[in-house]
Design an enzyme around this catalytic site. Structure first.
Site, PDB file in Angstrom:
ATOM      1  N   HIS A  75      -9.813 -15.219  -5.507  1.00  0.00           N
ATOM      2  CA  HIS A  75      -9.881 -15.111  -3.487  1.00  0.00           C
ATOM      3  C   HIS A  75     -10.614 -14.562  -3.022  1.00  0.00           C
ATOM      4  CE1 HIS A  75      -4.980 -15.508  -3.239  1.00  0.00           C
ATOM      5  NE2 HIS A  75      -5.141 -16.221  -4.211  1.00  0.00           N
ATOM      6  N   TYR A 204      -0.771 -10.771   5.083  1.00  0.00           N
ATOM      7  CA  TYR A 204      -0.413  -9.326   5.539  1.00  0.00           C
ATOM      8  C   TYR A 204       0.066  -9.685   7.151  1.00  0.00           C
ATOM      9  CZ  TYR A 204      -2.112  -7.153   1.588  1.00  0.00           C
ATOM     10  OH  TYR A 204      -2.686  -6.441   0.091  1.00  0.00           O
ATOM     11  N   PRO A 296       2.039  -0.547  -2.049  1.00  0.00           N
ATOM     12  CA  PRO A 296       1.267  -1.342  -2.954  1.00  0.00           C
ATOM     13  C   PRO A 296       0.943  -1.216  -1.607  1.00  0.00           C
ATOM     14  CG  PRO A 296       3.816  -1.291  -2.464  1.00  0.00           C
ATOM     15  CD  PRO A 296       3.975   0.165  -2.546  1.00  0.00           C
ATOM     16  N   LYS A 300      -3.511  -1.189  -4.959  1.00  0.00           N
ATOM     17  CA  LYS A 300      -4.266  -0.407  -5.302  1.00  0.00           C
ATOM     18  C   LYS A 300      -3.784   0.550  -6.979  1.00  0.00           C
ATOM     19  CE  LYS A 300      -8.205  -1.061  -3.566  1.00  0.00           C
ATOM     20  NZ  LYS A 300      -8.055  -1.813  -3.320  1.00  0.00           N
ATOM     21  N   TYR A 388     -11.106  -3.562   0.153  1.00  0.00           N
ATOM     22  CA  TYR A 388     -10.125  -4.345  -1.292  1.00  0.00           C
ATOM     23  C   TYR A 388     -10.513  -5.062  -1.826  1.00  0.00           C
ATOM     24  CZ  TYR A 388      -5.476  -7.149  -0.646  1.00  0.00           C
ATOM     25  OH  TYR A 388      -4.679  -8.108  -1.420  1.00  0.00           O
TER      26      TYR A 388
HETATM   27  P1  FAD Z   1       2.909   1.576 -15.757  1.00  0.00           P
HETATM   28  O1  FAD Z   1       3.015   0.290 -15.580  1.00  0.00           O
HETATM   29  O2  FAD Z   1       4.428   2.341 -15.698  1.00  0.00           O
HETATM   30  O3  FAD Z   1       3.520   2.060 -16.938  1.00  0.00           O
HETATM   31  C1  FAD Z   1       3.767   3.716 -17.901  1.00  0.00           C
HETATM   32  C2  FAD Z   1       3.711   2.891 -19.546  1.00  0.00           C
HETATM   33  O4  FAD Z   1       4.684   3.706 -19.701  1.00  0.00           O
HETATM   34  C3  FAD Z   1       5.682   1.581 -18.716  1.00  0.00           C
HETATM   35  O5  FAD Z   1       5.626   0.195 -19.423  1.00  0.00           O
HETATM   36  C4  FAD Z   1       7.126   2.345 -19.491  1.00  0.00           C
HETATM   37  O6  FAD Z   1       8.013   1.946 -19.932  1.00  0.00           O
HETATM   38  C5  FAD Z   1       6.377   3.796 -20.801  1.00  0.00           C
HETATM   39  N1  FAD Z   1       7.073   4.540 -20.531  1.00  0.00           N
HETATM   40  C6  FAD Z   1       7.784   5.666 -19.780  1.00  0.00           C
HETATM   41  N2  FAD Z   1       8.352   6.430 -20.101  1.00  0.00           N
HETATM   42  C7  FAD Z   1       8.082   6.820 -21.680  1.00  0.00           C
HETATM   43  C8  FAD Z   1       8.598   7.327 -22.366  1.00  0.00           C
HETATM   44  N3  FAD Z   1       9.093   8.482 -22.080  1.00  0.00           N
HETATM   45  N4  FAD Z   1       7.927   7.435 -24.052  1.00  0.00           N
HETATM   46  C9  FAD Z   1       6.828   6.010 -23.957  1.00  0.00           C
HETATM   47  N5  FAD Z   1       6.858   5.213 -22.203  1.00  0.00           N
HETATM   48  C10 FAD Z   1       7.199   5.751 -21.567  1.00  0.00           C
HETATM   49  N6  FAD Z   1      -1.273  -2.453  -8.126  1.00  0.00           N
HETATM   50  C11 FAD Z   1      -2.436  -3.454  -7.874  1.00  0.00           C
HETATM   51  O7  FAD Z   1      -3.316  -2.940  -8.861  1.00  0.00           O
HETATM   52  N7  FAD Z   1      -2.390  -3.935  -7.116  1.00  0.00           N
HETATM   53  C12 FAD Z   1      -1.150  -4.891  -6.764  1.00  0.00           C
HETATM   54  O8  FAD Z   1      -1.038  -5.992  -6.012  1.00  0.00           O
HETATM   55  C13 FAD Z   1      -0.055  -3.698  -6.653  1.00  0.00           C
HETATM   56  N8  FAD Z   1       1.208  -3.673  -6.784  1.00  0.00           N
HETATM   57  C14 FAD Z   1       1.807  -3.701  -6.916  1.00  0.00           C
HETATM   58  C15 FAD Z   1       3.764  -4.573  -6.258  1.00  0.00           C
HETATM   59  C16 FAD Z   1       4.693  -3.779  -6.482  1.00  0.00           C
HETATM   60  C17 FAD Z   1       5.501  -4.574  -6.217  1.00  0.00           C
HETATM   61  C18 FAD Z   1       4.447  -2.599  -7.478  1.00  0.00           C
HETATM   62  C19 FAD Z   1       5.741  -1.556  -7.783  1.00  0.00           C
HETATM   63  C20 FAD Z   1       3.858  -2.109  -7.667  1.00  0.00           C
HETATM   64  C21 FAD Z   1       2.271  -2.891  -7.481  1.00  0.00           C
HETATM   65  N9  FAD Z   1       1.371  -2.506  -8.745  1.00  0.00           N
HETATM   66  C22 FAD Z   1      -0.127  -2.745  -7.757  1.00  0.00           C
HETATM   67  C23 FAD Z   1       1.373  -1.361  -8.493  1.00  0.00           C
HETATM   68  C24 FAD Z   1       1.067  -1.393 -10.222  1.00  0.00           C
HETATM   69  O9  FAD Z   1       1.941  -2.318 -10.693  1.00  0.00           O
HETATM   70  C25 FAD Z   1       1.095   0.484 -11.235  1.00  0.00           C
HETATM   71  O10 FAD Z   1       0.181   1.650 -10.099  1.00  0.00           O
HETATM   72  C26 FAD Z   1       1.101   0.179 -12.497  1.00  0.00           C
HETATM   73  O11 FAD Z   1       1.911  -0.622 -13.297  1.00  0.00           O
HETATM   74  C27 FAD Z   1      -0.027   1.332 -13.386  1.00  0.00           C
HETATM   75  O12 FAD Z   1       0.033   1.067 -14.073  1.00  0.00           O
HETATM   76  P2  FAD Z   1       0.035   2.358 -15.634  1.00  0.00           P
HETATM   77  O13 FAD Z   1       0.176   2.011 -16.911  1.00  0.00           O
HETATM   78  O14 FAD Z   1      -0.199   3.742 -14.363  1.00  0.00           O
HETATM   79  O15 FAD Z   1       2.294   2.932 -15.198  1.00  0.00           O
HETATM   80  C1  PHB Z   2       1.576  -8.794  -4.879  1.00  0.00           C
HETATM   81  O1  PHB Z   2       1.497 -10.232  -5.750  1.00  0.00           O
HETATM   82  O2  PHB Z   2       2.480  -8.614  -5.733  1.00  0.00           O
HETATM   83  C2  PHB Z   2       0.839  -8.242  -3.935  1.00  0.00           C
HETATM   84  C3  PHB Z   2      -0.218  -8.556  -3.656  1.00  0.00           C
HETATM   85  C4  PHB Z   2      -1.015  -7.585  -2.340  1.00  0.00           C
HETATM   86  C5  PHB Z   2      -0.321  -6.341  -1.924  1.00  0.00           C
HETATM   87  C6  PHB Z   2       0.819  -6.399  -2.936  1.00  0.00           C
HETATM   88  C7  PHB Z   2       1.472  -6.813  -4.081  1.00  0.00           C
HETATM   89  O3  PHB Z   2      -0.674  -5.640  -1.142  1.00  0.00           O
END
Ligand code: FAD
Ligand code: PHB
Length: 403
Positions: A75, A204, A296, A300, A388
């Protein structure tokens, strides 16, 4: 009891843990990844969608970008909508050609699990009773049960990549971490719908009834979000009520609106800003959501997880190749600098685009003026665009062993 030895023990197989494992593998550094959920659960969890330019470049440089190149949606702009009008911000034109790519976190995680499997290095799913210990010694340990057997992994270093609710951050003794936190008086109700996206770019929307976001996952799947009260039970939202509210908030005066389709997934996410620093205790290094959470709205979170592990991989490469510890010592400061800029951006996007229950007329008019300025000033649009698409990573790909 099974006793294992590795160089880097990684707790969590989300984006942070899997990316780190692959970066280390590319540098010939061994790791064991321990995840408490099943493979299907980790892949099916619906979360992020927007990848910054730097995250896309990183996945490509790591050789795990084939799926992204095939199915990712590049995009070059986005829309900000208020007062019934959509205003386009040309991300590519304002940033010298940079863009974002919409590619589900599910797909990123699936691609990384496939890449991990190819390396044949260990990845334990469904590990139970995971704990970490001896964090201040030269041989910290991860303990867990798997298939009914106790396991103990002796490591040089542990990477806590286990998300906000994981066990690594709480294993750090009290008094070491400083926590900075803000919660917001709303959450997001998110849906996936079987409907062709009615716009090629994200929208948005600021509306009197609250924020709404139009996004997508593929040419056939639309992803939408609505601002709702915090902890809103999803049972309060039958599918028809969700569509009614989406259409009220998103339909613009020129008749644009999302295409309605069958809802195939729905859930509510709370909103929080959180930073725990330093992101290190002894031989335990926190990365991604285990150390920081952003609301979210700025898209980021996953991108910060990627930049953290790039910094950690650079430091571990220098540690193993040259016995250098300076970059391990700098790890937290380098990450936290970028984390705070993303925190600021995510907070600003959130507070500009949402309705606050206790807001007065002053705040409402300030928000409208903010949006008017944003969409009419090239300087303001450039500022949004460069944040962004992603501020520069703090370290080069080359320094982490990528060419
Ligand atoms: P996580 O993805 O939380 O991974 C952690 C892992 O550790 C998981 O698999 C979990 O099961 C595991 N774990 C937990 N406890 C234990 C344990 N005790 N022992 C072993 N394993 C364990 N970010 C963006 O950059 N762009 C976006 O568009 C965006 N949109 C989002 C929309 C929504 C609705 C949400 C909820 C989040 C969004 N995010 C976005 C944020 C993004 O999803 C997270 O920041 C990302 O998943 C972080 O990755 P991580 O690996 O740090 O943590
Ligand atoms: C998404 O597509 O899930 C999404 C897009 C933009 C955001 C958050 C989530 O700011």
């Amino acid at each position: 009891m099974r006793s294992l030895k590795t160089q880097v023990g990684i707790v969590g197989a989300g984006p942070a843990g899997l990316l780190l494992g692959q970066l280390l593998h590319l540098n010939g550094i061994d790791s064991v990844i321990v995840e408490n959920r099943s493979r299907d659960y980790v892949i099916d969890r619906v979360r992020a969608g927007v990848l910054e330019q730097g995250t896309v470049d990183l996945l490509n440089a790591m050789g795990v970008g084939a799926g992204l190149q095939r199915a990712g949606l590049r995009h070059e702009g986005l829309y900000v909508s208020f007062g019934g009008c959509r205003h386009r911000i040309d991300l590519a034109e304002l940033t010298g050609g940079k863009a974002i790519t919409v590619y589900g976190q599910n797909e990123v995680v699936r691609d990384l699990i496939d890449a991990r499997t190819m390396t044949t290095r260990p990845l334990y799913f469904e590990a139970e009773r995971v704990s970490v210990g001896a964090l201040h010694s030269s041989s910290p340990v991860i303990r867990f049960q798997h298939g009914g057997t106790d396991h103990e992994v002796h490591c040089d270093v542990i990477a806590g990549c286990d998300g906000f609710h994981g066990i690594c951050r709480p294993s750090i003794p009290a008094g070491i971490l400083t926590v900075y936190e803000r919660s917001y008086p709303f959450g997001w109700l998110g849906i996936l719908a079987e409907a062709a996206p009615s716009s090629d770019e994200l929208v948005y929307t600021y509306h009197e009834r609250g924020f709404a976001l139009f996004s997508m996952r593929s040419p056939r799947i639309t992803r939408l979000y609505l601002q709702v009260p915090p902890d809103e039970p999803i049972e309060n939202w039958p599918d028809d009520a969700i569509w009614d509210e989406m259409l009220v908030r998103m339909t613009t005066r020129d008749g644009w609106r999302p295409t309605v389709g069958r809802i195939i997934q729905k859930g509510v996410t709370p909103m929080r800003s959180f930073v725990a620093a330093p992101m290190r205790y002894g031989r335990l290094f926190l990365a991604g959501d285990s150390a920081h959470i952003v609301p979210p709205t700025g898209a980021k979170g996953l991108n910060l997880a990627a930049s953290d592990v790039l910094v950690l991989a650079r430091a571990l490469k220098a540690f193993y190749e040259r016995g250098r510890t300076e970059w391990l010592d700098e790890y937290s400061d380098v990450c936290v600098r970028r984390v705070w800029k993303a925190q600021r951006f995510s907070w600003w996007m959130t507070s500009t685009l949402h309705r606050f229950a206790d807001e007065n007329g002053f705040n409402h008019h300030r928000q409208l003026a903010d949006l008017d300025y944003l969409t009419s000033s090239r300087a303001a649009m450039t500022s949004l665009a460069e944040q962004y698409v992603g501020l520069p990573m703090e370290v080069s790909f080359e320094s982490a062993g990528l060419c």
